[in-house]
Write an enzyme that holds these catalytic residues in place. Structure first.
Site, PDB file in Angstrom:
ATOM      1  N   GLU A 235      69.404  19.924  38.214  1.00  0.00           N
ATOM      2  CA  GLU A 235      69.207  19.091  37.015  1.00  0.00           C
ATOM      3  C   GLU A 235      70.484  18.438  36.556  1.00  0.00           C
ATOM      4  OE1 GLU A 235      66.222  19.203  35.174  1.00  0.00           O
ATOM      5  OE2 GLU A 235      65.451  20.066  37.070  1.00  0.00           O
TER       6      GLU A 235
ATOM      7  N   SER B 198      12.667  45.105  35.489  1.00  0.00           N
ATOM      8  CA  SER B 198      12.650  46.558  35.834  1.00  0.00           C
ATOM      9  C   SER B 198      13.273  47.580  35.742  1.00  0.00           C
ATOM     10  CB  SER B 198      11.893  46.514  37.125  1.00  0.00           C
ATOM     11  OG  SER B 198      10.636  45.705  37.274  1.00  0.00           O
TER      12      SER B 198
END
Length: 649
Positions: free
Chosen positions: A94, A363
């Site tokens: 950076e 069911s």
């Protein structure tokens, strides 16, 4: 003429000098005033380390290990406390002259301006680390000339007020690094399961690589891309003297990899469910850092995922878009694993079908019918008729249920009706027992969705979630005592471990007496031993369960249990397309078996809490007698109801 031109040039020079000098003085005054303004606006150093807008939630499994994170994760650190490799990686990437400039890197800015001019747009940033901190503190991310100008006095103010290491520390703590991690300590824990003080050169390079584009280079999104980016940064660290050739070679040969928890990404559906079930102010909108102790079991989760994958790999056509969901819980309702659906690469992966999808139960609901009958005094061996049936429904007319096989067996007992999922017999039992009683049992066991009023209630026309239904079956395994699903054991303040809230579920309530619950477990075991659930049988331990298939096979279910766990499986399509050739006794039962083979591997065999009914000594009456009386079950149930209400013999 020559003298005139010289005089003119001298006057112009003096004018320019006069204007320039005063302009420079004015600019210096403006810069000084602006810098002083920003100095007055900058909070104390300690206040700047945590720049989050909210808190974080860390989720721990039943063993106390972290398995998921939510919110903005943070772990405070300083430039002096992190690994030197991390400092070097950030500076090399950076701002290589960070320790040598006064907050503005004029050379770097000029270089970036030239590159951007040649490219005809902004392709490279020239901001120093100090300028980036100024942006984090005072400005948004919009790239404008005005913002760049304002960054200058703000950066100078930071350099005036703080040391270089303090500025770097603010940056290390406030930078967003993907996956909800704010700061390098949180990112190191999130991706590598270690402190930022312990990261290797390769790991430091991968973390520094996130600064450019956190989402794009997050290793949890694309590990290969993150590793390629890290390799570039390792090269920068080597070129700038932070790594020797040998160190760089090792870092390139052994690229950083995710921790086991980060790589697994297991429990996402479970974590989202727990987050949604807790209070907002302590979970989704918390301003504190909290830890949630959960019931999640990563071993069970991996077993469930492997079992589901095995069935879709070996027994489902390649490219199928069919969905499936799985829930595994203990008998007390503690959820151990959850699969919200198959990840097909689209937005459907965000939808948790185990919790959010309300589907007809088919069911599967019949279990509640027989539970209500047993609780009302019926016996598993009581007779009931399997024959054509018509029931009048006010406002709708006659309704005639059909069996799946379109055939009838005549007189059978309640157990056979459940074992073979006989529709007509189940409706007869429901009508004799009373729909209100059936609905009450289903609700008391944990089905919270609205239930149908008509006779079709018995056949599962009502909707429910897989989580609800699995929890209801857990109540049956739990001896007829409610087992409401829960995933949160405790919620703590992360800083000191103080308890904020307990999450042990709700107080248990008895729904079925022990006799009825034991007989129902025995009946459900017969479903697996010799009925529709045969494909769910395990080779070494008893299993009880029930299949469920809705109209046109739009939903297929199997929920069953061993002595240890209750597991629910749902399968279907999100758009309600019918499943081709699939019933609850087919693929869902097979998924259940593959999941439970893995879940129970190496576990001791525990018996089911079943109670076999006493052998019937009186022969079943003939069909004519049953038809005339609608079934002895009616008499048995009604007699017991009357006895219960009026106390008569």
């Amino acid at each position: 003429m020559e003298r005139f031109l010289r005089g003119l040039l001298a006057r112009i020079f003096r004018l320019v000098w006069w204007v320039g000098l005063r302009g420079a003085i004015l600019a210096a005054i403006v810069l000084a005033v602006s810098t002083a303004y920003y100095v007055s606006q900058i909070p104390d150093y300690e206040e700047l380390l945590d720049g989050r807008s909210g808190g974080s939630v860390t989720l721990l499994d039943r063993n106390g290990e972290v398995f998921a994170w939510r919110g903005e994760q943070l772990g405070l650190t300083t430039a002096g406390a992190v690994s030197p490799h991390l400092v070097h990686a950030v500076v090399a990437t950076e701002d290589r002259r960070f320790y040598h400039h006064f907050g503005i890197d004029l050379r770097g800015t000029a270089r970036a301006a030239l590159v951007n001019f040649r490219a005809g747009g902004t392709v490279q940033g020239g901001s120093s680390i100090t300028q980036q901190v100024a942006k984090l503190l005072f400005f948004d991310s919009t790239r404008t000339l005005e913002r760049k100008i304002k960054e200058v006095p703000a950066a100078l103010a930071l350099e005036w007020k703080f040391t270089k290491d303090e500025i770097l520390s603010i940056y290390l703590n406030r930078a967003y690094l993907g996956a909800g991690a704010v700061g390098f300590e949180a990112a190191a824990q999130r991706y590598f399961g270690k402190s930022a003080a312990e990261v290797t050169p390769g790991e430091a390079a991968m973390l520094a690589g996130l600064l450019r584009a956190p989402s794009r280079f997050a290793p949890t999104n694309d590990l290969a891309r993150a590793q390629n980016r890290a390799a570039t940064i390792v090269g920068l660290m080597r070129d700038q003297g932070y790594l020797t050739e040998q160190q760089a070679a090792v870092a390139l040969a052994r690229p950083a990899a995710l921790s086991r928890a980060a790589a697994a990404r297991a429990g996402g559906a479970f974590a989202d469910w727990v987050m949604s079930s807790g209070p907002d102010f302590l979970t989704r909108t918390t301003t504190e850092d909290v830890a949630v102790l959960t019931t999640f079991d990563p071993r069970v989760q991996h077993a469930a995922e492997a079992g589901l994958a095995e069935v879709f790999k070996t027994k489902v056509k390649a490219g199928s878009n069919a969905q499936a969901a799985v829930v595994v819980m203990s008998r007390d309702g503690a959820v151990r694993a959850m699969i919200g659906g198959r990840d097909l690469g689209g937005a459907e992966g965000q939808f948790n079908r185990a919790v959010q999808a309300k589907r007809q139960t088919g069911s599967l609901f019949k279990t509640f019918v027989f539970a209500a009958a047993l609780q009302a005094g019926a016996e598993p061996t009581d007779p009931v008729l399997d024959a054509p049936l018509t029931v009048y429904v006010p406002g709708s007319g006659d309704w005639s249920p059909q069996n799946y096989t379109h055939s009838y067996k005549g007189q059978i007992d309640l157990t056979e009706a459940l074992v073979h999922s006989v529709n007509t017999a189940t409706v007869r039992v429901s009508e004799a027992t009373g729909r209100a009683r059936v609905r009450a049992v289903a609700r008391d066991l944990g089905v919270n969705e609205p239930l149908a009023d008509g006779p079709a209630l018995a056949l599962g026309v009502s909707e429910a979630t897989l989580l609800e239904m699995t929890g209801a079956y857990a109540g049956i395994l739990n001896g007829g005592v409610t087992a409401i699903p829960y995933g949160m054991r405790e919620l703590q303040l992360k800083s000191d471990g103080s308890r904020l809230m307990a999450g042990d579920g709700v107080a248990p309530v008895r729904v079925l007496d022990e006799k009825s619950a034991g007989e129902l477990v025995w009946m459900l075991r017969q479903v697996v031993e010799r009925g529709t659930g045969g494909r769910a049988r395990l080779p070494d331990r008893p299993v009880a369960g029930k299949t469920g298939t809705t109209q046109a096979a739009r939903d297929a279910w199997f929920i069953g249990f061993t002595g240890d766990y209750v597991t629910g499986v749902w399968m279907g399509y999100d758009d309600n397309t019918p499943l081709s050739g699939t019933t609850g006794g087919g693929l869902p039962a097979e998924i259940w078996r593959e999941v439970m083979l893995r879940v129970e591997e190496g576990q001791p065999i525990r018996p089911l809490p079943e109670r076999a009914p006493a052998a019937r000594t009186v022969p079943l009456p003939g069909p004519a007698e049953v038809v005339s009386n609608v079934g002895t079950t009616v008499q048995s149930v009604l007699q017991n109801v009357v006895r219960g209400i009026f106390g008569r013999n």
